[in-house]
Design a protein around this motif. Structure first.
Motif, PDB file in Angstrom:
ATOM      1  N   GLU A 145       4.629   0.704  -0.221  1.00  0.00           N
ATOM      2  CA  GLU A 145       5.328   0.086   0.711  1.00  0.00           C
ATOM      3  C   GLU A 145       4.356  -1.271   1.020  1.00  0.00           C
ATOM      4  OE1 GLU A 145       8.032   1.109   2.825  1.00  0.00           O
ATOM      5  OE2 GLU A 145       8.327   2.863   1.758  1.00  0.00           O
ATOM      6  N   VAL A 146       5.437  -2.277   1.626  1.00  0.00           N
ATOM      7  CA  VAL A 146       4.617  -3.555   2.074  1.00  0.00           C
ATOM      8  C   VAL A 146       3.679  -3.318   3.223  1.00  0.00           C
ATOM      9  CG1 VAL A 146       5.160  -5.767   3.020  1.00  0.00           C
ATOM     10  CG2 VAL A 146       6.896  -4.789   1.424  1.00  0.00           C
ATOM     11  N   GLU A 147       2.567  -3.767   3.102  1.00  0.00           N
ATOM     12  CA  GLU A 147       1.603  -3.706   4.318  1.00  0.00           C
ATOM     13  C   GLU A 147       1.566  -4.881   4.982  1.00  0.00           C
ATOM     14  OE1 GLU A 147      -2.254  -1.003   5.093  1.00  0.00           O
ATOM     15  OE2 GLU A 147      -2.741  -2.645   4.044  1.00  0.00           O
ATOM     16  N   THR A 148       1.259  -5.991   4.382  1.00  0.00           N
ATOM     17  CA  THR A 148       1.131  -7.179   5.166  1.00  0.00           C
ATOM     18  C   THR A 148       1.715  -8.275   4.154  1.00  0.00           C
ATOM     19  OG1 THR A 148      -0.954  -7.725   4.061  1.00  0.00           O
ATOM     20  CG2 THR A 148      -1.106  -6.983   6.440  1.00  0.00           C
ATOM     21  N   VAL A 149       2.407  -9.026   4.927  1.00  0.00           N
ATOM     22  CA  VAL A 149       3.007 -10.581   4.348  1.00  0.00           C
ATOM     23  C   VAL A 149       2.268 -11.859   4.948  1.00  0.00           C
ATOM     24  CG1 VAL A 149       5.048 -11.970   3.909  1.00  0.00           C
ATOM     25  CG2 VAL A 149       5.033  -9.522   3.633  1.00  0.00           C
ATOM     26  N   GLU A 150       1.649 -12.490   4.555  1.00  0.00           N
ATOM     27  CA  GLU A 150       1.055 -13.491   5.494  1.00  0.00           C
ATOM     28  C   GLU A 150       1.344 -14.826   4.774  1.00  0.00           C
ATOM     29  OE1 GLU A 150      -3.417 -13.464   6.447  1.00  0.00           O
ATOM     30  OE2 GLU A 150      -3.222 -11.290   5.620  1.00  0.00           O
ATOM     31  N   TYR A 151       1.839 -15.858   5.615  1.00  0.00           N
ATOM     32  CA  TYR A 151       1.933 -17.283   5.057  1.00  0.00           C
ATOM     33  C   TYR A 151       0.841 -18.218   5.589  1.00  0.00           C
ATOM     34  CZ  TYR A 151       6.752 -15.375   4.089  1.00  0.00           C
ATOM     35  OH  TYR A 151       7.566 -14.675   3.670  1.00  0.00           O
ATOM     36  N   ASN A 152       0.547 -18.723   4.791  1.00  0.00           N
ATOM     37  CA  ASN A 152      -0.838 -19.824   5.141  1.00  0.00           C
ATOM     38  C   ASN A 152      -0.370 -21.264   5.285  1.00  0.00           C
ATOM     39  OD1 ASN A 152      -2.030 -17.681   3.091  1.00  0.00           O
ATOM     40  ND2 ASN A 152      -3.067 -17.644   5.073  1.00  0.00           N
ATOM     41  N   ARG A 153      -0.830 -21.755   5.950  1.00  0.00           N
ATOM     42  CA  ARG A 153      -0.661 -23.426   6.064  1.00  0.00           C
ATOM     43  C   ARG A 153      -1.686 -23.878   6.748  1.00  0.00           C
ATOM     44  NH1 ARG A 153       3.793 -26.617   5.028  1.00  0.00           N
ATOM     45  NH2 ARG A 153       5.105 -24.857   4.551  1.00  0.00           N
ATOM     46  N   ASP A 154      -2.560 -24.711   6.157  1.00  0.00           N
ATOM     47  CA  ASP A 154      -3.934 -24.918   6.609  1.00  0.00           C
ATOM     48  C   ASP A 154      -3.930 -26.593   6.425  1.00  0.00           C
ATOM     49  OD1 ASP A 154      -5.043 -22.545   7.511  1.00  0.00           O
ATOM     50  OD2 ASP A 154      -4.683 -21.903   5.469  1.00  0.00           O
ATOM     51  N   LYS A 155      -4.528 -27.453   7.327  1.00  0.00           N
ATOM     52  CA  LYS A 155      -4.940 -28.611   7.051  1.00  0.00           C
ATOM     53  C   LYS A 155      -6.338 -28.938   8.094  1.00  0.00           C
ATOM     54  CE  LYS A 155      -1.601 -31.237  10.295  1.00  0.00           C
ATOM     55  NZ  LYS A 155      -1.297 -30.084  11.143  1.00  0.00           N
ATOM     56  N   MET A 169       8.837 -13.817  -1.519  1.00  0.00           N
ATOM     57  CA  MET A 169       8.207 -12.830  -0.983  1.00  0.00           C
ATOM     58  C   MET A 169       8.657 -11.592  -1.692  1.00  0.00           C
ATOM     59  SD  MET A 169       8.494 -11.293   2.949  1.00  0.00           S
ATOM     60  CE  MET A 169      10.143 -10.492   2.607  1.00  0.00           C
ATOM     61  N   THR A 196      -5.335   4.693  -1.826  1.00  0.00           N
ATOM     62  CA  THR A 196      -5.504   3.494  -2.208  1.00  0.00           C
ATOM     63  C   THR A 196      -5.776   2.399  -0.709  1.00  0.00           C
ATOM     64  OG1 THR A 196      -3.771   1.713  -2.991  1.00  0.00           O
ATOM     65  CG2 THR A 196      -2.973   3.597  -1.907  1.00  0.00           C
ATOM     66  N   GLU A 197      -6.223   1.273  -1.390  1.00  0.00           N
ATOM     67  CA  GLU A 197      -6.471   0.204  -0.219  1.00  0.00           C
ATOM     68  C   GLU A 197      -5.213  -0.744  -0.681  1.00  0.00           C
ATOM     69  OE1 GLU A 197     -10.726  -0.847  -0.386  1.00  0.00           O
ATOM     70  OE2 GLU A 197     -11.012   0.129   1.221  1.00  0.00           O
ATOM     71  N   ARG A 229       0.657  -1.007  -0.078  1.00  0.00           N
ATOM     72  CA  ARG A 229      -0.055  -0.001  -0.161  1.00  0.00           C
ATOM     73  C   ARG A 229       0.753   1.232   0.076  1.00  0.00           C
ATOM     74  NH1 ARG A 229      -2.383   3.383   3.885  1.00  0.00           N
ATOM     75  NH2 ARG A 229      -3.921   4.878   3.011  1.00  0.00           N
TER      76      ARG A 229
END
Lengths: 434, 482
Positions: A37-47, A117, A141-142, A34
């Motif tokens: 600039e980087v606003e969020t970095v999310e790592y997902n790992r689901d089971k 990333m 901006t969003e 945004r």
């Protein structure tokens, strides 16, 4: 697979006559930039593991995110315990063996993206930058998001069915704001694909987000009246999702649908053809088997305007005395055929006077009665051209009438999602405004 | 140490041998020269649901979700990773992923774990709803409710009853050393019916719940009342005519119609949108945004309410925040990140759906204070308009301020009298304008029955709303009758 064996064995040991389980595993990353600039970095790992056990026609269900043998056994026990307290329901049970998928063609759905990333940040930055720099009316901006996910779904049942479905999904999106204070407007654009190389370039997504936002500046209210209404493809898909809901088995056997007993009847104009394309290569909703292991098929749902098929799973099909349509878990690439060789622009020209809807808000849709009343954003059309943007109005009718008034389906098909449609012209709706 | 903290520690940390040292070790791993703040959010959540449909208890389900979310914040940047394994190696991996937003390097700050947990006021008991009633009795309760609905009227053709409960144990460890825990029970019952008559079919639904055990439904005949209310509403709708289309006077009933406040102004006052300047309310603190009759609060401290929290998901004690006082915009709802960046105080509104989601500013129980009018007087003041008492869902575009909410039970008012029911119409308005149109408020403030779910950026959390009877002088009603 070992996890599945542990669960099925435990169910058998507990005395369950039949059992089934689904295991979903996935991983991914999502990066939002945004204002550069980087606003969020999310790592997902689901089971997740879900198990259903049957004792005769009684069933119980449990789920867990913990895959240790103890946790799985404990979940199976919980499911068995629940089954003690649910009641016999003769329609309960696994899919009949002869309906299960036996062939597993490769639908080209799985293209994991080895993106790191920094590369993701670069793409999101490019996307947002294109939205912010093209036009000085863009004021805020969003942000822009790049996300990438892939995973595998496994379905196993005690009738010997084992099926894997691997899939990936990558998307680029951008949302920006134009104008200041009371005159602010926001819109967005996105693309979503199975294979990263098929994504529309990030800067094009950004520019389209900006274009869509700027065109909303200066929105006015509109006078109450009755007008033709064109739904842009992304919002037209919602009309078809209301159709799916009204012909889905669970609403039919509960008599909770305005399309009850309408099979074989004309519910759309003769020009309308609606069907599923479950085996479409690389598409969002493609699947060889449904969530009960039943082979999917190219169901003809509406032919020449006549309702030909409902959307059923095994349970609702048995309740209705029909055969499952392979739709446990939903429809697969529901497609409405274009009725003309033109897109939105020509449809606006031909409509002459009326509304174009670009966004809908709210939940004013009643599946029992078909009553429809939703908030909308869009454009006022006169002399075959867009005159100005409009807001703070509702469009209302009854879905039975809306379906009968499907006058034109454009060829500007939105192929990003599970419902594939072009723009749709509805001949008349009530517009409530000033 | 509070019971909550002790239970949470035993349930979440002890089984895998984690203790304060490992929390410090993990926080230290996340923290670095460029990281302003980090937190670890541990969660163990059990939930169940029982459904009755077509006269039989067809299905029940039970599930366990557990895991830990790790977040690192650097300026406006957030790094986030989670794991469904609460084990040190998994914590280490997630910590490394979360801190990837900043250049690596270690901080020498000494983190000392401490807890003000003893001083936190608790707004509900740490009960386990799932174990509060025998499964057999849960099933019997469903059957009883179903029978009441069926026996009420021969036109009732379908009854669906559901009972759900969850027991959520959370533990938050922050880089400032704060350690806090909460145990959140939540129960909900819903009754939905379809009635048939005169060749028409209509539906009605009712329900309630809160941070209680299942006994809440058997006390004071609540479950029975849900059944009666659902049938009553459906029968009203069976008589309904087409709603009008266009601008008119709208009177909203007390309680659940407070969804108006949630959509029209609540979301627009969440800190994240205002920090970014994307809300129609951005930069308007101190301005008049409502008529002088209106005072609106967000209050997470009401005992046992569905939207209440003892601490939010960042370990911040919940509070009663004034959003609008006598028409003047007073404040925003904040989480840690947005409060810090806006140089404001956190307000206990940092919430997340689960360990696998990032926290953000969210509402708790949002309601408007009572006024002075007799509700009857408000209705009799209207020459022609709509009286809407029950609603389905709503939605808002926070940037343009346009919001909608859809009536599920509404009536025409003609010459000061409620005359006939009209079909559910969607109402649409502009957030910053609508409360300026409020000209009368009832003395009958009521909170909803405990059914609200709020969705934002794909995350759902339980919320509450409330308001007294309210007259709005002008709002667009989206019926079909021109």
């Amino acid at each position: 697979m070992e996890v599945a064996e542990v669960a099925l064995d435990e169910a058998k040991k507990q005395g369950a006559g039949m059992s089934e389980l689904s295991i979903d595993q996935g991983q991914g990353m999502s990066v939002t930039v945004r204002q550069g600039e980087v606003e969020t970095v999310e790592y997902n790992r689901d089971k997740n593991l879900g198990v259903t056990v049957y004792f005769g026609h009684k069933s119980g269900n449990a789920s867990t995110t913990d895959f240790s043998p103890e946790a799985i056994k404990s979940s199976v026990n919980s499911a068995c315990n629940i089954a003690k307290f649910t009641e016999q329901d003769e329609f309960n049970g696994l899919a009949d063996i002869e309906l299960l998928a036996t062939e597993f063609p490769d639908l080209d759905l799985n293209h994991p993206w080895a993106i790191n990333m920094h590369q993701a940040i670069e793409i999101a930055t490019l996307c947002e930058d294109a939205a912010l720099t093209g036009d000085s009316r863009i004021s805020n901006t969003e942000g822009a998001t790049l996300s990438s996910h892939d995973g595998v779904d496994l379905y196993v049942n005690s009738n010997g069915f084992k099926g894997f479905a691997r899939g990936s999904r990558h998307s680029t999106s951008c949302s920006v704001i134009a104008g200041e204070g009371d005159a602010m407007q926001r819109d967005y654009w996105y693309d979503s694909k199975r294979y990263s190389g098929d994504l529309i370039p990030a800067d094009e997504i950004g520019r389209e987000a900006a274009r869509r936002t700027i065109r909303r500046l200066g929105a006015r209210k509109i006078k109450t009246g009755e007008h033709p209404v064109i739904f842009e493809p992304a919002v037209a898909a919602s009309l078809l999702s209301h159709l799916v809901s009204a012909i889905s088995g669970s609403n039919l056997y509960r008599k909770a649908s305005f399309l009850l007993d309408k099979k074989g009847q004309q519910i759309f104009p003769k020009t309308v053809q609606i069907y599923e394309q479950p085996l479409l290569s690389k598409a969002a909703g493609s699947a060889v088997f449904d969530s009960e292991g039943v082979a999917t098929s190219e169901n003809k749902i509406v032919s020449d305007g006549v309702l030909e098929s409902y959307v059923l799973n095994c349970y609702s099909a048995r309740k209705l005395g029909l055969k499952t349509t392979g739709n446990a878990g939903g429809v697969h690439n529901l497609t409405i055929e274009s009725t003309v060789d033109d897109g939105l622009e020509k449809m606006i020209k031909d409509m002459g006077k009326g509304l174009v809807i670009s966004e809908l808000i709210g939940f004013g849709v009643n599946t029992v009665t078909g009553d429809y009343s939703r908030g909308a954003f869009g454009f006022w059309v006169e002399n075959g051209e867009i005159q100005y943007p409009i807001q703070e109005f509702t469009i209302a009718s009854n879905l039975k009438e809306i379906f009968q008034r499907f006058a034109v389906v454009g060829n500007d098909v939105d192929g990003r999602g599970n419902i594939r449609t072009g723009s749709i012209l509805i001949e008349k709706m009530t517009v409530a405004g000033e | 140490m509070s019971d909550q903290l002790q239970t949470a520690t035993e349930l979440l940390l002890r089984p895998t041998g984690l203790g304060n040292n490992e929390l410090i070790q993990t926080l230290n791993r996340v923290m670095g020269p460029q990281i302003d703040y980090a937190d670890l959010y541990f969660q163990y959540s059990r939930h169940e649901s029982w459904c009755m449909d077509e006269g039989t208890v067809k299905s029940g389900s039970y599930g366990i979700d557990q895991g830990v979310g790790i977040r690192a914040v650097s300026g406006e940047k957030t790094g986030f990773a989670y794991s469904d394994e609460i084990l040190l190696p998994a914590l280490t991996d997630a910590a490394e992923a979360a801190k990837s937003i900043a250049r690596s390097g270690n901080d020498n700050k000494q983190i000392r774990i401490h807890s003000n947990d003893q001083d936190i006021k608790r707004w509900y008991q740490p009960d386990d709803p799932l174990g509060s009633m025998a499964d057999r009795d849960k099933v019997n309760l469903l059957k009883e409710v179903e029978q009441i609905a069926r026996n009420m009227d021969s036109r009732v053709s379908q009854v669906m009853v559901s009972l759900t409960g969850s027991h959520d144990v959370i533990l938050v460890a922050r880089s400032d050393g704060e350690l806090a825990a909460d145990i959140r029970p939540l129960v909900r019952m819903n009754v939905s019916v379809i009635v048939e008559g005169n060749g028409r079919r209509e539906q009605g639904s009712s329900g309630g719940g809160g941070r209680y055990t299942y006994q809440y439904f058997t006390e004071k005949n609540r479950a029975h009342e849900y059944a009666e209310e659902a049938v009553r509403q459906a029968l009203v709708n069976l008589q309904s005519r087409q709603a009008p289309a266009g601008e008119m006077i709208v009177v909203l009933g007390p309680g659940w119609p407070g969804i108006l406040l949630h959509e029209a102004i609540g979301h627009g006052l969440e800190g994240d949108f205002n920090r970014k300047g994307t809300s129609a309310f951005s930069g308007r603190i101190g301005e008049k945004v409502a008529s002088a009759l209106c005072t609106v609060v967000d209050d997470g401290t009401i005992e046992n309410r569905r939207g209440s929290l003892s601490i939010d998901d960042e370990g911040q004690p919940s509070q009663n925040s004034v959003l609008i006082e006598k028409g003047i915009l007073k404040g925003y709802m904040q989480d840690q990140l947005n409060a810090r960046l806006m140089n404001m105080q956190p307000t206990g509104n940092g919430r997340r759906e689960s360990y696998a989601h990032l926290p953000m500013p969210r509402m708790t129980n949002t309601y408007m204070q009572a006024g002075e009018h007799d509700p009857e007087e408000i209705i009799s003041s209207v020459d022609k308009g709509i009286y809407a008492v029950n609603f389905g869902g709503g939605q808002v575009d926070i940037t343009s301020g346009k919001f909608v909410f859809s009536a599920s039970e509404a009536y025409m008012i003609e010459k000061g009298k409620v005359t006939y029911p009209v079909k559910g119409a969607t109402l649409i308005g502009n957030g910053p304008e609508v409360l300026n149109q409020v000209s009368m408020l009832g003395n009958d403030l009521k909170l909803d029955s405990g059914v609200g779910v709020c969705g934002k950026e794909g995350q759902s959390v339980p919320v509450g709303v409330g308001q007294p009877t309210m007259r709005i002088d002008r709002l667009t009603v989206g019926g079909v009758a021109v």
